[in-house]
Design a protein around this motif. Structure first.
Motif, PDB file in Angstrom:
ATOM      1  N   ASN A  35      72.188  39.689  20.609  1.00 54.80           N
ATOM      2  CA  ASN A  35      72.668  38.406  21.131  1.00 54.80           C
ATOM      3  C   ASN A  35      73.845  38.610  22.069  1.00 54.80           C
ATOM      4  N   ALA A  39      74.187  37.683  25.979  1.00 56.27           N
ATOM      5  CA  ALA A  39      75.258  36.794  26.439  1.00 56.27           C
ATOM      6  C   ALA A  39      76.109  37.456  27.525  1.00 56.27           C
ATOM      7  N   ASP A  60      82.388  39.689  20.713  1.00 56.90           N
ATOM      8  CA  ASP A  60      81.983  40.056  22.072  1.00 56.90           C
ATOM      9  C   ASP A  60      82.768  39.260  23.103  1.00 56.90           C
ATOM     10  N   CYS A  73      72.762  26.637  17.436  1.00 56.90           N
ATOM     11  CA  CYS A  73      72.232  28.004  17.359  1.00 56.90           C
ATOM     12  C   CYS A  73      71.787  28.386  15.948  1.00 56.90           C
ATOM     13  N   ALA A  78      65.906  27.579  17.574  1.00 59.44           N
ATOM     14  CA  ALA A  78      66.925  27.243  18.562  1.00 59.44           C
ATOM     15  C   ALA A  78      67.170  28.468  19.416  1.00 59.44           C
ATOM     16  N   THR A  79      66.785  28.389  20.672  1.00 60.06           N
ATOM     17  CA  THR A  79      67.003  29.502  21.580  1.00 60.06           C
ATOM     18  C   THR A  79      67.273  28.955  22.967  1.00 60.06           C
ATOM     19  N   SER A  80      68.115  29.653  23.690  1.00 61.34           N
ATOM     20  CA  SER A  80      68.378  29.249  25.063  1.00 61.34           C
ATOM     21  C   SER A  80      67.522  30.078  26.011  1.00 61.34           C
ATOM     22  N   LYS A  81      66.635  30.881  25.431  1.00 62.51           N
ATOM     23  CA  LYS A  81      66.008  31.897  26.264  1.00 62.51           C
ATOM     24  C   LYS A  81      64.582  31.582  26.679  1.00 62.51           C
ATOM     25  N   PHE A  96      64.222  36.169  21.545  1.00 60.13           N
ATOM     26  CA  PHE A  96      63.820  34.898  22.135  1.00 60.13           C
ATOM     27  C   PHE A  96      63.123  33.988  21.142  1.00 60.13           C
ATOM     28  N   ARG A  97      63.077  34.368  19.887  1.00 62.21           N
ATOM     29  CA  ARG A  97      62.360  33.526  18.937  1.00 62.21           C
ATOM     30  C   ARG A  97      63.243  32.500  18.270  1.00 62.21           C
ATOM     31  N   GLY A  98      64.539  32.631  18.515  1.00 65.38           N
ATOM     32  CA  GLY A  98      65.438  31.645  17.963  1.00 65.38           C
ATOM     33  C   GLY A  98      65.442  31.604  16.448  1.00 65.38           C
ATOM     34  N   ALA A 100      66.989  34.362  14.463  1.00 69.29           N
ATOM     35  CA  ALA A 100      67.938  35.259  13.827  1.00 69.29           C
ATOM     36  C   ALA A 100      69.101  34.518  13.175  1.00 69.29           C
ATOM     37  N   LEU A 101      69.808  33.703  13.952  1.00 69.21           N
ATOM     38  CA  LEU A 101      70.991  33.065  13.383  1.00 69.21           C
ATOM     39  C   LEU A 101      70.617  32.077  12.283  1.00 69.21           C
ATOM     40  N   THR A 144      82.328  35.404  21.796  1.00 68.12           N
ATOM     41  CA  THR A 144      81.844  34.967  20.495  1.00 68.12           C
ATOM     42  C   THR A 144      82.288  35.950  19.421  1.00 68.12           C
TER      43      THR A 144
END
Ligand code: ADP
Ligand code: MG
Length: 610
Positions: A35, A39, A60, A73, A78-81, A96-98, A100-101, A144
Motif C-alpha cells: 500500500n 501511495a 510512510d 479504506c 474499498a479500493t482507489s485503484k 487492487f482487491r480492496g 487487505a485493510l 500514513t
C-alpha cells in the motif's frame, strides 16, 4: 415456520475473508508495504515487536488519505485503484482487491494516522474488530502511519496457530527482503524489538542487493542485462562459489513482482549446471519484464505463481541470458548449446564475443576470484575411514552386551533380543553396502550406512558440551547468512555448541567459526553447516523429533559412511559392535529398518524347501 437463512454480519464476513488474506504477521507486513508503494512513498519504516504478534507498524511518506478515505479504506472492496473492469487489465499497482485493510481491521486493533500534503491536519482513526472506535483530527507528518496491534486477538485459534517468534520473524524478513529488492529507489528501514535490522538508503539495485543479502557478496555479483522487444531480463547472479546449500537467495520478479517459479529456477540452475554441485543453489536476483498481456500472475493476493503465454521461450531466454552473463565473465564457456529457432536472434545469443572483451574480463578481479575460489569448491576428498573409526573405540567385536528387548519387531522370523553367543565372527561385505554377519542359525544383513547413522545419532544424543572434543581452527572462518537464515542459525547455536562447534555471533548476520567437533573434516565445515540449515528449513520432516534430535539426525545423516565404501574386517567388527550397543539398533531415527535377520526357517524358505 421462520426463515433459517440470514446474512452474515459484516464483521464475521470480514473475519472469514481475513483468513484468506492475512495468514500470519508477514502477510500483513506485505499488504502494508505494498500500500505504501502504491501511495508513492519514497521512504518507509517498518516497526515490529514480538515477531509482529504484538505490533506491526508502517510509517510512510506517501500521499496520505482524506478523512473520508481514511474511514472508507477499512470497508471491504474499498479500493482507489479500480473503477472499471477494464482497469483490471491495465493494473500496475501492487494491490487492487480492496480487501487487505478490511481483513486486518477484522482481526486486530488498528490505529491509523494519515495526512495528505495539502491538508493542515491529519486524521486519527482507531478500528478494532471491524468497529470504528475513534475518529478525530490530530497532528502528524504527511503520509500514513498504520499500526496493527495484537493480530488475531479475537481469533484465538489463529493466534495460537502462529509459529515460534523466530519462524514468524523469518517470514516477515522474507517479505521485507522481496519488496525492498524490487524497489531500490525507495528507502527502507526495519526495526525489530527496538533494534534496527536494516536501514537501506535509496540507490542502485546492486547496493540494495548487498544491503539485504550481505556486503560479503560485493565482488561476487555478476550483472545480467538482456533487453529485447519481447522480454527483458536484468539483475545479478552470484559467482559459482556463492552457491549455497539453501534456497534462500533466489529471487525472481516478473514485472517487478516477486514470484515463485520452479520452472524459471530450473532454467537458472541448468545454466550453472557444470559450475556448481548438484545439490547447490545458485544465488540470483532477477527481474523479468514482459508484456502483462502475455502473463497470468494469479490474481489471488497471497499467491505468487505465474503462467507465461509461451513458457518455453521464456525458459530458453532466461537460460541463455544466464549463460551469457557467466561467459562474459569467463566463468562458463560461451554459448555452447542449441536454442529454439524463435530465440536464436535474441542478443543473448547473437552478441559477438570479441577477443578484446575476453582479455578484458580475464584481467578482471572478478574473474580471478572466481577461477581461484571456484575450484576449491569442487575439490572434495571422499571420506577417510580413519575418521569414523576413531569415533568409537571398542575392545572386541563380540563384547557387545545383549540387547534389551524392544516393543518393535523385525519382520523376519526370529525376534530380538539377539544373544551374543549367537554370533560367529564371520563378517562379509557385499556390494560395498551391506554387511553379512553369520549367526549360529543363519545370518544378519546389515545396511552399513543406516547402521552408522544410528550409531552417530545416539552418540550425538549422549554428548554434552563437556564431553565433546573440539578442534580449534587455525584460521577462524566467517560465516555470512541472509538475515532470515541468521535468525534460524542463532536459534541452533546452543545445540551446535553442545556437540562441539565453537561459533560466536559477530554482528550483522555474521558468525565466527572457531572450532569444530573433533570428527568434522576441516574444509567441510561451511558446507556441513549450510546443509544443516537447509534441512531445518524443510520443516515437514514428518518425524516426531524435537529440534535437537533433528539436528542430530541431520548430522548423523551427513556424516555416516555411505554405500560404495569398502570396509576392512576390523571396521566391520567395530561397526557391528557399536550398532548393538545402541539403545535402538533395529531402526534409524527416521524409522528405516537397519538390518534383517535370517534364521534357519528363512533360509529354507529362500531355497523353497518348505
Ligand atoms: P487495495 O490496496 O487493494 O486497494 P487495501 O485494503 O490494501 O486495498 O487499501 C484500501 C485503500 O486504502 C487503497 O486503495 C488506498 O486508497 C488506501 N490506502 C491504503 N494504504 C494506504 C497508504 N499507506 N497511503 C495512502 N492510501 C492508502
Ligand atoms: Mg493494498
Amino acid at each position: 415456520m421462520s426463515e433459517i437463512i440470514s446474512l452474515l454480519p459484516d464483521h464475521i464476513a470480514n473475519q472469514i475473508a481475513a483468513g484468506e488474506v492475512i495468514q500470519r504477521p508477514a502477510s500483513a507486513v506485505k499488504e502494508l508495504m505494498e500500500n505504501a508503494i502504491d501511495a508513492g512513498a519514497t521512504r518507509m519504516h517498518l516497526i515490529i515487536r514480538d515477531a509482529g504478534k504484538e505490533l506491526i507498524q508502517l510509517i510512510d511518506d506517501g500521499k496520505g488519505m482524506s478523512p473520508l478515505d481514511a474511514r472508507m479504506c477499512f470497508e471491504r472492496h474499498a479500493t482507489s485503484k479500480i473503477n472499471t473492469i477494464e482497469d483490471l487489465f491495465r493494473i500496475r499497482t501492487m494491490g487492487f482487491r480492496g480487501e487487505a485493510l478490511a481483513s486486518i481491521a477484522a482481526v486486530a486493533q488498528v490505529e491509523l494516522k494519515t495526512r495528505r500534503p495539502d491538508d493542515e491536519v491529519a486524521t486519527l482513526l482507531v478500528v478494532e474488530n471491524s468497529q470504528v472506535r475513534k475518529q478525530e483530527i490530530c497532528q502528524a507528518p504527511v503520509g500514513t502511519n498504520l499500526s496493527i496491534k495484537n493480530l488475531f486477538f479475537n481469533v484465538p485459534a489463529r493466534r495460537n496457530f502462529l509459529k515460534s517468534a523466530s519462524t514468524e520473524m523469518r517470514h516477515i524478513l522474507d517479505e521485507f527482503t522481496r519488496i525492498a529488492l524490487a524497489f531500490p529507489e525507495i528507502a527502507f528501514r526495519l526495526t525489530n524489538n527496538q533494534t534496527d535490522v536494516f536501514n537501506l538508503e535509496s540507490g542502485k539495485l546492486k547496493q540494495r542487493v548487498l544491503g539485504l543479502l550481505g556486503q560479503q557478496l560485493n565482488t561476487k555479483l555478476v550483472p545480467v542485462d538482456e533487453p529485447t522487444d519481447l522480454v527483458s531480463i536484468r539483475g545479478f547472479i552470484g559467482a559459482p562459489d556463492t552457491a549455497a546449500r539453501t534456497r534462500g537467495n533466489q529471487f525472481f520478479f516478473v514485472n517487478n513482482r516477486f514470484i515463485r517459479s520452479h520452472y524459471l529456477n530450473h532454467a537458472v540452475s541448468q545454466a550453472y549446471s557444470d559450475l556448481i554441485e548438484k545439490d547447490a543453489f545458485p544465488l540470483f536476483v532477477l527481474f523479468v519484464d514482459i508484456d502483462p498481456a502475455r502473463v497470468d500472475i494469479n490474481v489471488h493476493p497471497t499467491k505468487q505463481e505465474i503462467k507465461f503465454e509461451d513458457e518455453r521461450i521464456v525458459y530458453s531466454f532466461v537460460h541463455a541470458a544466464i549463460r551469457h552473463a557467466l561467459s562474459k565473465y569467463s566463468i562458463a564457456p560461451s554459448i555452447d548449446f542449441s536454442l529454439d529457432a524463435g530465440i536464436t536472434s535474441l542478443p543473448a545469443v547473437t552478441q559477438p564475443f570479441t577477443t578484446n572483451k575476453q582479455t578484458e574480463t580475464k584481467e578482471d578481479y572478478l574473474f580471478q576470484s572466481f577461477t581461484e575460489k571456484g575450484k576449491a569448491h569442487f575439490l572434495e576428498k571422499s571420506g577417510d575411514t580413519r575418521e569414523w573409526k576413531s569415533l568409537y573405540k571398542i575392545q572386541s567385536a563380540l563384547e557387545a552386551p545383549p540387547h534389551e528387548s524392544s516393543s518393535e519387531s523385525v519382520s523376519s522370523a526370529e525376534t530380538l533380543p539377539l544373544q551374543q553367543e549367537e554370533f560367529k565372527s564371520t563378517f562379509l561385505q557385499i556390494n560395498q553396502a551391506y554387511l553379512v554377519v553369520s549367526t549360529r542359525y543363519g545370518f544378519l544383513l546389515i545396511d552399513q550406512q543406516l547402521a552408522h547413522q544410528r550409531i552417530l545419532f545416539e552418540q550425538f544424543r549422549k554428548s554434552t558440551a563437556s564431553t565433546q572434543v573440539s578442534q580449534q581452527l587455525l584460521v577462524p572462518q566467517t560465516l555470512g547468512f541472509s538475515p532470515a537464515d541468521s535468525i534460524l542459525f542463532t536459534e541452533l547455536l546452543p545445540d551446535l555448541l553442545e556437540i562441539g562447534y565453537v561459533i560466536e555471533p559477530f554482528g550483522q548476520d555474521t558468525f565466527i567459526l572457531q572450532g569444530l567437533p573433533a570428527d568434522v573434516k576441516p574444509g567441510d565445515e561451511k558446507r556441513s553447516l549450510e546443509k544443516l540449515l537447509e534441512s531445518f528449513k524443510q520443516e515437514s520432516t514428518g518425524l516426531k523429533l524435537d529440534r535437537r534430535e533433528r539436528l542430530y539426525l541431520t548430522l548423523a545423516t551427513q556424516r555416516s559412511i555411505t554405500h560404495g565404501k569398502s570396509l576392512g574386517i576390523e571396521e566391520m567388527q567395530e561397526l557391528f559392535a557399536a550398532l548393538f550397543r545402541c539403545e535402538q539398533p533395529m531402526f534409524t531415527p527416521g524409522g528405516k529398518k537397519i538390518f534383517a535377520k535370517f534364521g534357519a526357517q528363512d533360509l529354507e524358505k529362500l531355497l523353497q524347501h518348505s
